[in-house]
Design a protein around this motif. Sequence first.
Motif, mmCIF file in Angstrom:
data_model
loop_
_atom_site.group_PDB
_atom_site.id
_atom_site.type_symbol
_atom_site.label_atom_id
_atom_site.label_comp_id
_atom_site.label_asym_id
_atom_site.label_seq_id
_atom_site.Cartn_x
_atom_site.Cartn_y
_atom_site.Cartn_z
ATOM 1 N N ALA A 130 73.679 43.381 54.607
ATOM 2 C CA ALA A 130 74.180 44.571 55.287
ATOM 3 C C ALA A 130 73.225 45.751 55.120
ATOM 4 N N LEU A 131 72.720 45.925 53.912
ATOM 5 C CA LEU A 131 71.789 47.037 53.651
ATOM 6 C C LEU A 131 70.508 46.885 54.461
ATOM 7 N N VAL A 132 69.993 45.647 54.522
ATOM 8 C CA VAL A 132 68.748 45.413 55.266
ATOM 9 C C VAL A 132 68.962 45.629 56.762
ATOM 10 N N VAL A 133 70.069 45.093 57.294
ATOM 11 C CA VAL A 133 70.338 45.236 58.726
ATOM 12 C C VAL A 133 70.543 46.709 59.094
ATOM 13 N N MET A 134 71.368 47.424 58.321
ATOM 14 C CA MET A 134 71.634 48.825 58.633
ATOM 15 C C MET A 134 70.383 49.677 58.499
ATOM 16 N N THR A 135 69.582 49.398 57.466
ATOM 17 C CA THR A 135 68.316 50.151 57.305
ATOM 18 C C THR A 135 67.399 49.873 58.483
ATOM 19 N N GLY A 136 67.323 48.590 58.888
ATOM 20 C CA GLY A 136 66.486 48.228 60.036
ATOM 21 C C GLY A 136 66.936 48.925 61.308
ATOM 22 N N ILE A 137 68.264 48.950 61.532
ATOM 23 C CA ILE A 137 68.786 49.622 62.729
ATOM 24 C C ILE A 137 68.442 51.107 62.698
ATOM 25 N N LEU B 76 66.002 52.671 61.038
ATOM 26 C CA LEU B 76 64.559 52.930 61.176
ATOM 27 C C LEU B 76 64.093 52.746 62.616
ATOM 28 N N VAL B 77 64.581 51.690 63.269
ATOM 29 C CA VAL B 77 64.154 51.416 64.646
ATOM 30 C C VAL B 77 64.674 52.486 65.607
ATOM 31 N N SER B 78 65.916 52.924 65.402
ATOM 32 C CA SER B 78 66.509 53.888 66.338
ATOM 33 C C SER B 78 66.118 55.341 66.036
ATOM 34 N N ASP B 79 65.830 55.654 64.783
ATOM 35 C CA ASP B 79 65.560 57.049 64.419
ATOM 36 C C ASP B 79 64.076 57.410 64.369
ATOM 37 N N THR B 80 63.214 56.425 64.098
ATOM 38 C CA THR B 80 61.782 56.716 63.950
ATOM 39 C C THR B 80 61.162 57.357 65.199
ATOM 40 N N PRO B 81 61.447 56.846 66.417
ATOM 41 C CA PRO B 81 60.830 57.466 67.611
ATOM 42 C C PRO B 81 61.189 58.945 67.783
ATOM 43 N N THR B 82 62.358 59.352 67.295
ATOM 44 C CA THR B 82 62.775 60.754 67.464
ATOM 45 C C THR B 82 62.419 61.616 66.271
ATOM 46 N N GLY B 83 61.877 60.995 65.230
ATOM 47 C CA GLY B 83 61.520 61.757 64.039
ATOM 48 C C GLY B 83 62.710 62.092 63.159
ATOM 49 N N SER C 121 82.539 47.039 65.985
ATOM 50 C CA SER C 121 82.445 47.751 64.709
ATOM 51 C C SER C 121 81.500 48.942 64.823
ATOM 52 N N LEU C 122 80.442 48.787 65.647
ATOM 53 C CA LEU C 122 79.479 49.876 65.855
ATOM 54 C C LEU C 122 80.172 51.090 66.476
ATOM 55 N N VAL C 123 81.088 50.836 67.401
ATOM 56 C CA VAL C 123 81.833 51.936 68.037
ATOM 57 C C VAL C 123 82.678 52.669 66.999
ATOM 58 N N VAL C 124 83.340 51.894 66.116
ATOM 59 C CA VAL C 124 84.194 52.499 65.087
ATOM 60 C C VAL C 124 83.363 53.330 64.115
ATOM 61 N N ILE C 125 82.221 52.759 63.686
ATOM 62 C CA ILE C 125 81.359 53.484 62.733
ATOM 63 C C ILE C 125 80.862 54.788 63.342
ATOM 64 N N HIS C 126 80.393 54.748 64.578
ATOM 65 C CA HIS C 126 79.890 55.958 65.231
ATOM 66 C C HIS C 126 81.003 56.979 65.465
ATOM 67 N N TYR C 127 82.220 56.478 65.612
ATOM 68 C CA TYR C 127 83.347 57.407 65.786
ATOM 69 C C TYR C 127 83.556 58.240 64.524
ATOM 70 N N PHE C 128 83.485 57.578 63.352
ATOM 71 C CA PHE C 128 83.706 58.288 62.095
ATOM 72 C C PHE C 128 82.511 59.171 61.708
ATOM 73 N N ASP D 143 71.178 51.939 73.911
ATOM 74 C CA ASP D 143 70.096 51.531 73.030
ATOM 75 C C ASP D 143 70.607 51.170 71.634
ATOM 76 N N ASP D 144 71.684 51.837 71.183
ATOM 77 C CA ASP D 144 72.254 51.501 69.866
ATOM 78 C C ASP D 144 72.796 50.079 69.860
ATOM 79 N N PHE D 145 73.474 49.692 70.920
ATOM 80 C CA PHE D 145 74.015 48.330 71.001
ATOM 81 C C PHE D 145 72.899 47.285 71.065
ATOM 82 N N VAL D 146 71.850 47.589 71.840
ATOM 83 C CA VAL D 146 70.726 46.656 71.978
ATOM 84 C C VAL D 146 70.017 46.475 70.646
ATOM 85 N N ILE D 147 69.709 47.603 69.990
ATOM 86 C CA ILE D 147 69.000 47.540 68.704
ATOM 87 C C ILE D 147 69.831 46.795 67.665
ATOM 88 N N ALA D 148 71.131 47.110 67.600
ATOM 89 C CA ALA D 148 72.007 46.448 66.622
ATOM 90 C C ALA D 148 72.071 44.943 66.877
#
Length: 342
Positions: free
Chosen positions: A16-23, A25-32, A98-105, A113-118
């Motif tokens: 879980a830690l590796v997957v979430m960290t990967g998501i 890094l991939v989604s946040d790095t382009p935006t800084g 689950s991604l929808v629930v997490i982003h809601y909180f 792009d979040d769904f694709v990356i995940a």
Amino acid sequence: MKRNSFWFWIFPTIFALVVMTGIRLVSDTPTGYKFWERPIAFNLIEFASAIIIAYIFQLIIYIFLKRSSCKTGKLSFNKLLLEYLYIWLIGVVIVNPSLVVIHYFTNDPPGLDDFVIATVIFSLFLIIVYSVFRGKLILDAYVAEKLQTQQVKNMQIETELKFLKAQFHPHFLFNALNTIYFQIDETNETPRKTIEKLSELLRYQLYDVNHPVYIEQEFNFINTYIDFQKTRMKDYLQHDVAFDQQLRNQKIHPLLLFPLIENAFKYVGGEYWIKISARLEINCLIFEVSNAIPHAIEQKSKKGGVGLDNLKKRLDILYPDKYNLSTSKANDVYVAKLIIEL
């Protein structure tokens, strides 16, 4: 991976830690954007949720692969691929909602792009997890098969040694029977026939059972044994033998049916009858022996004698997971039933 192992319980957290960290890094790095600088509560919600989902998903994989572990020996690349896709589909159905629930909180509505990356990162790491679980099952099945093969070889070697040692005595016994046979007057036909039947029984057990035989041969041996026993029981015994002719060309390992016959003759009493039947059903031999037992005698509490115990051991080695042996007693009748997949 076994349920009582350390890695079984710690691996979902790492995954879980590796997957979430990967998501992240991939989604946040382009935006800084640096996710570790945002409120710690948001990170805790994301990572805690991911860990819970990982444990649930691992349980699903464990149950699914455990149920299909019996098919390990029949797996092919296409079946493995279908199995992976099936698990992947279950994972996607769990991850995206689950991604929808997490982003809601975390007050961060997810985009496409979040769904694709995940989905992509989850799929890549799922390959590793699936490979570990399935690979362990395949390895365990391979080792178990090798051990069983070696056990069968050891038993065959041991049996051959015992057979070679035992051959010296039967030759002497045959010669002795032959001598007794010719010493009996020709007019005394009954003992001469008894000796003939005994010789036939010994010959089959010693020389004709080193390889699988036709079931018809086994029944000829059984009929000879019945004739031999009738000389002792005379006219008291009533017996009924039914043999399905479809079994004539089917083969079986020798002397697997005989212990049930021998057991019936040993304990028959009361109304003094024995019924024997063999039939073919859906490529299975159904062999059933029933006999009357004395009404007044209490049956022993143990399940069976040495003969039945040895029979079960032979069946476990010769027909693993391909037989069923059951016994029952009711209304002064004892029934033994053996089913073997041919």
